[in-house]
Design a protein around this motif. Structure first.
Motif, PDB file in Angstrom:
ATOM      1  N   LYS A 319       0.835  -1.206   0.000  1.00 32.13           N
ATOM      2  CA  LYS A 319       0.000   0.000   0.000  1.00 32.13           C
ATOM      3  C   LYS A 319       0.872   1.259   0.000  1.00 32.13           C
ATOM      4  O   LYS A 319       0.580   2.233  -0.709  1.00 32.13           O
ATOM      5  CB  LYS A 319      -0.924  -0.014   1.216  1.00 32.13           C
ATOM      6  CG  LYS A 319      -1.889   1.175   1.294  1.00 32.13           C
ATOM      7  CD  LYS A 319      -2.888   1.142   0.157  1.00 32.13           C
ATOM      8  CE  LYS A 319      -3.861   2.315   0.225  1.00 32.13           C
ATOM      9  NZ  LYS A 319      -4.813   2.207   1.358  1.00 32.13           N
ATOM     10  N   LYS A 376      -7.012  -1.228   3.049  1.00 31.80           N
ATOM     11  CA  LYS A 376      -8.003  -1.246   1.962  1.00 31.80           C
ATOM     12  C   LYS A 376      -7.336  -0.854   0.636  1.00 31.80           C
ATOM     13  O   LYS A 376      -6.319  -0.182   0.604  1.00 31.80           O
ATOM     14  CB  LYS A 376      -9.138  -0.269   2.260  1.00 31.80           C
ATOM     15  CG  LYS A 376      -9.890  -0.550   3.561  1.00 31.80           C
ATOM     16  CD  LYS A 376     -10.827  -1.735   3.407  1.00 31.80           C
ATOM     17  CE  LYS A 376     -11.783  -1.843   4.586  1.00 31.80           C
ATOM     18  NZ  LYS A 376     -11.119  -2.211   5.854  1.00 31.80           N
ATOM     19  N   GLY A 377      -7.953  -1.287  -0.452  1.00 29.04           N
ATOM     20  CA  GLY A 377      -7.535  -0.833  -1.777  1.00 29.04           C
ATOM     21  C   GLY A 377      -6.387  -1.591  -2.401  1.00 29.04           C
ATOM     22  O   GLY A 377      -5.720  -1.069  -3.297  1.00 29.04           O
TER      23      GLY A 377
END
Length: 412
Positions: A319, A376-377
């Protein structure tokens, strides 16, 4: 500096004993995990692994090769033979000093060491060691015997950086060719850790899954109920070649190696840095080496072993580097293959190459509920493969001792 390409591949694993079968099972998400049959597992908390079923070295190697080699070396020799045949280069048309072998392993001849010492302990006052005991256990012997078998007289050594060993070998091979010190290098990694000592030792570390009732569902990277990795075994081999040399001989070129890098966490003997600092820097350096931006990467094959701590730190690192970009997809293919220790980076390099060639990102299987601590993501590919154009793929491997190894492959 020279460009470096992949012109041959070979694999030996429970997931497949050749590239076609291996890749089909990866894409379909067919885990080969099952009960260990090599020894009685009643003493251990874990009773399963991705063990190569019905392996018979005599189908592939001659009597003297078998007598002189540990199981991990036999796997390496078989995968190397596949890759060299696939590459199709003619050693007689080259100087043997232009062809080298750089090969990784985490444990070397563990199987031989364990069996020989048991015989020693049971031998009374006059125990007898096999005269090949020492050569069979050495971590450099896969590299040495590949060189001897095929007559390659160039650079020859082994890398040992735990589960980053194969990526270390690939990176060293890449750099040797890039700086003009070899034309062709056979590289990759091999391990045969399905032994009593290995299973018992990793159980003591609480690193292995104990989901004995359903082995194929045991490896579940990023899942909130993950409880450790599934031990695997085998070898992966790539033939790396200087681009102009490959082009001149009309070789089939799979892809190019864009860049590679290693760092250290300098944190703990077994745990990754909780924020993935070393992993972040390794990925950044590999991107710089490749001359690529994070947005150029379409697929990250995560190291993600299905351990509680490691998956979170790697997810944070991914991330941090890629910042949730929409065109990136992440998969953890150890959910299918199990963790092949020093061979992991090599079989996952093959997966990265195939993703580029075939335009398929393979799935992470068994993951049902993403751990809330996973950022997330990340676009984790779950349960089913997806079709997409992959121009560049990044493959992560991390090892005990804080070793971080990253290799980037790109379409040519």
């Amino acid at each position: 500096m020279k460009r470096v390409v992949v012109t041959g591949m070979g694999v030996v694993s429970a997931t497949g004993m050749d590239i076609v079968g291996f890749w089909n099972n990866i894409v379909e998400g067919n885990s080969p995990a099952k009960a260990i049959t090599r020894f009685n597992t009643d003493k251990f908390k874990t009773h399963f692994a991705t063990q190569i079923a019905d392996f018979n070295a005599a189908q592939y190697l001659d009597r003297n090769e078998i007598k002189r080699s540990d199981l991990y070396t036999q796997y390496a020799l078989i995968a190397a033979s596949q890759a060299i045949t696939d590459s199709g280069f003619d050693i007689n048309a080259m100087s043997p000093f232009d062809i080298g072998v750089i090969f990784g392993t985490a444990q070397g001849g563990m199987d031989t060491f364990e069996h020989q010492y048991k015989e020693f302990a049971a031998g009374g006052f006059e125990p007898h060691f096999n005269p090949f005991f020492i050569p069979k256990t050495l971590v450099n012997m896969a590299a040495g015997l590949i060189s001897i078998k095929f007559g390659f007289m160039g650079v020859n050594f082994s890398t040992a950086s735990a589960c980053a060993s194969a990526n270390t070998a690939i990176m060293d091979a890449f750099n040797y060719i890039k700086f003009g010190k070899a034309k062709i290098i056979v590289t990759g990694g091999s391990d045969a850790p399905i032994t009593e000592a290995s299973i018992g030792g990793y159980n003591s570390l609480k690193a292995l899954s104990t989901r004995n009732a359903d082995p194929t569902k045991a490896s579940r990277p990023f899942d909130v109920e993950r409880d450790g990795f599934v031990m695997g075994e085998g070898a992966g081999v790539l033939v790396l070649e200087e681009y102009e040399h490959a082009k001149a001989r009309g070789a089939h070129i799979y892809c190019e190696i864009g860049g590679a890098a290693m760092t250290s966490d300098a944190y703990h003997i077994t745990a990754t840095h909780p924020e993935g600092k070393g992993a972040v820097r390794a990925m950044q350096l590999a991107l710089e080496d490749a001359g690529l931006n994070p947005s150029d990467i379409g697929f990250v094959n995560a190291h993600a072993t299905s351990t509680p701590v490691g998956d979170i730190s790697e997810a944070k690192a991914i991330k941090a580097v890629f910042n949730g970009q929409e065109n990136l997809h992440v998969s953890a293919t150890k959910s299918v293959t199990g963790h092949l220790l020093g061979a992991a980076g090599a079989v996952e390099a093959i997966i990265a190459v195939k993703a580029i060639i075939d335009g398929i990102v393979p799935p992470t299987i068994n993951t049902q509920t993403i751990d809330p601590e996973i950022p997330k993501g990340l676009n984790i590919v779950i349960n089913n493969a997806i079709e997409k154009r992959v121009d560049a793929a990044l493959s992560n491997t991390f090892g005990f001792g804080g070793h971080n190894g990253v290799v980037i492959f790109k379409k040519i």
